[in-house]
Motif scaffolding. Structure first.
Motif, short mmCIF file in Angstrom:
data_model
loop_
_atom_site.label_atom_id
_atom_site.label_comp_id
_atom_site.label_asym_id
_atom_site.label_seq_id
_atom_site.Cartn_x
_atom_site.Cartn_y
_atom_site.Cartn_z
N TRP A 27 12.60 15.16 -12.09
CA TRP A 27 12.15 13.81 -11.75
C TRP A 27 12.27 12.86 -12.94
O TRP A 27 12.39 13.30 -14.08
N SER A 28 12.15 11.59 -12.63
CA SER A 28 12.24 10.54 -13.63
C SER A 28 11.22 10.73 -14.77
O SER A 28 11.51 10.47 -15.94
N ILE A 35 10.69 19.49 -4.48
CA ILE A 35 10.99 18.53 -3.41
C ILE A 35 11.57 17.25 -4.00
O ILE A 35 11.19 16.84 -5.10
N TYR A 36 12.49 16.65 -3.27
CA TYR A 36 13.01 15.33 -3.66
C TYR A 36 13.09 14.47 -2.41
O TYR A 36 13.60 14.91 -1.38
N CYS A 37 12.55 13.30 -2.51
CA CYS A 37 12.55 12.38 -1.37
C CYS A 37 13.48 11.22 -1.73
O CYS A 37 13.12 10.37 -2.55
N ARG A 40 16.69 6.24 -0.77
CA ARG A 40 17.91 5.43 -0.79
C ARG A 40 18.78 5.71 0.43
O ARG A 40 19.49 4.84 0.91
N ASP A 123 10.68 1.77 -4.40
CA ASP A 123 10.94 2.66 -3.26
C ASP A 123 9.96 3.82 -3.22
O ASP A 123 9.50 4.21 -2.16
N LEU A 124 9.61 4.35 -4.40
CA LEU A 124 8.81 5.59 -4.40
C LEU A 124 7.96 5.68 -5.67
O LEU A 124 8.41 5.34 -6.75
N SER A 126 5.89 8.32 -8.00
CA SER A 126 5.47 9.68 -8.38
C SER A 126 4.32 9.49 -9.37
O SER A 126 3.16 9.61 -8.99
N TYR A 154 3.61 10.00 -3.56
CA TYR A 154 3.17 11.39 -3.51
C TYR A 154 1.64 11.47 -3.55
O TYR A 154 1.08 12.53 -3.33
#
Ligand SMILES: O=P(O)(O)OC[C@H]1O[C@H](OP(=O)(O)OP(=O)(O)O)[C@H](O)[C@@H]1O
Ligand SMILES: O=C(O)c1cc(=O)[nH]c(=O)[nH]1
Length: 209
Positions: A27-28, A35-37, A40, A123-124, A126, A154
């Motif tokens: 992840w960033s 898991i990766y959501c 995009r 967008d997301l 974490s 999350y």
């Protein structure tokens, strides 16, 4: 179906959600994750894209009706932010993770005015690190950040703390719990994957280290 479950359902039907406990995603934030959501991907599906755009617009009108400008967090927040700015008839700008090293040297791209009230689109979430860095840049430029709207979170405590510390109201359309609810309903997830996700969620910052 409510908005959080409907978006979760789109994330599954567009196969934006990937599970890979054996070969974790990076992840960033640097965390490893099973898991990766990939929100995009929903941009490629007009029905999902339109639903998300309308839901973002509705959330902004409800929670931040005084918004004068929409700012997207680069890169995944740029298309989503542009769509919603267009829907609301508002100006748009976007924020890079750091100032560009050539050309105009900008971190914020687009026309902004000191004192403008901005809603940030991400967008997301974490940890919230990327989006709060964008908030810092906007505040340093004299912009008033009235809040942030993100498609998915999350729901980690660290993100709640990071947003509270920076005093940024956050509204999210969908979340991990809704995603897991839908994934179970749709048999998207095996019992084994569900178990490994439960383990990961207890200590995501050290999982897979
Ligand atoms: O809440 P955080 O811990 O900061 O993680 C979430 C961030 O990570 C992803 O961006 P990424 O760095 O993959 O870049 P991209 O938007 O350019 O794809 C995502 O789009 C968020 O911006
Ligand atoms: O934290 C991240 O980098 C991240 C996680 C995730 O599930 N999806 C994504 O696009 N980024």
């Amino acid at each position: 179906m409510n908005t959080s479950h409907k978006i979760a359902s789109y994330l599954l039907s567009t196969k934006a959600v990937k599970l890979s406990p054996e070969q974790p995603f990076k992840w960033s934030s640097g965390w490893n994750s099973p898991i990766y959501c990939d929100n995009r991907v929903t941009l490629s599906y007009p029905e999902a894209r339109t639903f998300i755009k309308k839901s973002l617009a509705k959330a902004i009108k409800k929670h931040f009706p005084d918004a004068e400008l929409i700012a997207g967090v680069a890169t995944a927040g740029i298309p989503q932010g542009t769509l919603v700015a267009e829907a609301l008839g508002l100006p748009f700008a976007y924020v890079r993770p750091k100032p560009k090293e050539h050309g105009m040297g900008n971190q914020i791209e687009g026309r902004i005015e000191k004192g403008q009230k901005v809603v940030v689109i991400e967008d997301l979430i974490s940890t919230g690190g990327s989006s709060l860095k964008a908030v810092d840049a906007l505040r340093e430029a004299g912009i008033e950040v009235v809040g942030m709207v993100a498609i998915f979170t999350y729901g980690f405590k660290i993100a709640d703390k990071n947003f509270a510390d920076k005093n940024v109201p956050l509204v999210t359309l969908s979340n991990y719990n809704a995603l897991i609810d839908e994934a179970i309903k749709q048999n998207y997830i095996s019992a084994e994957s569900l178990e490994s996700l439960k383990k990961w969620r207890r200590k995501p910052e050290t999982w897979g280290v």
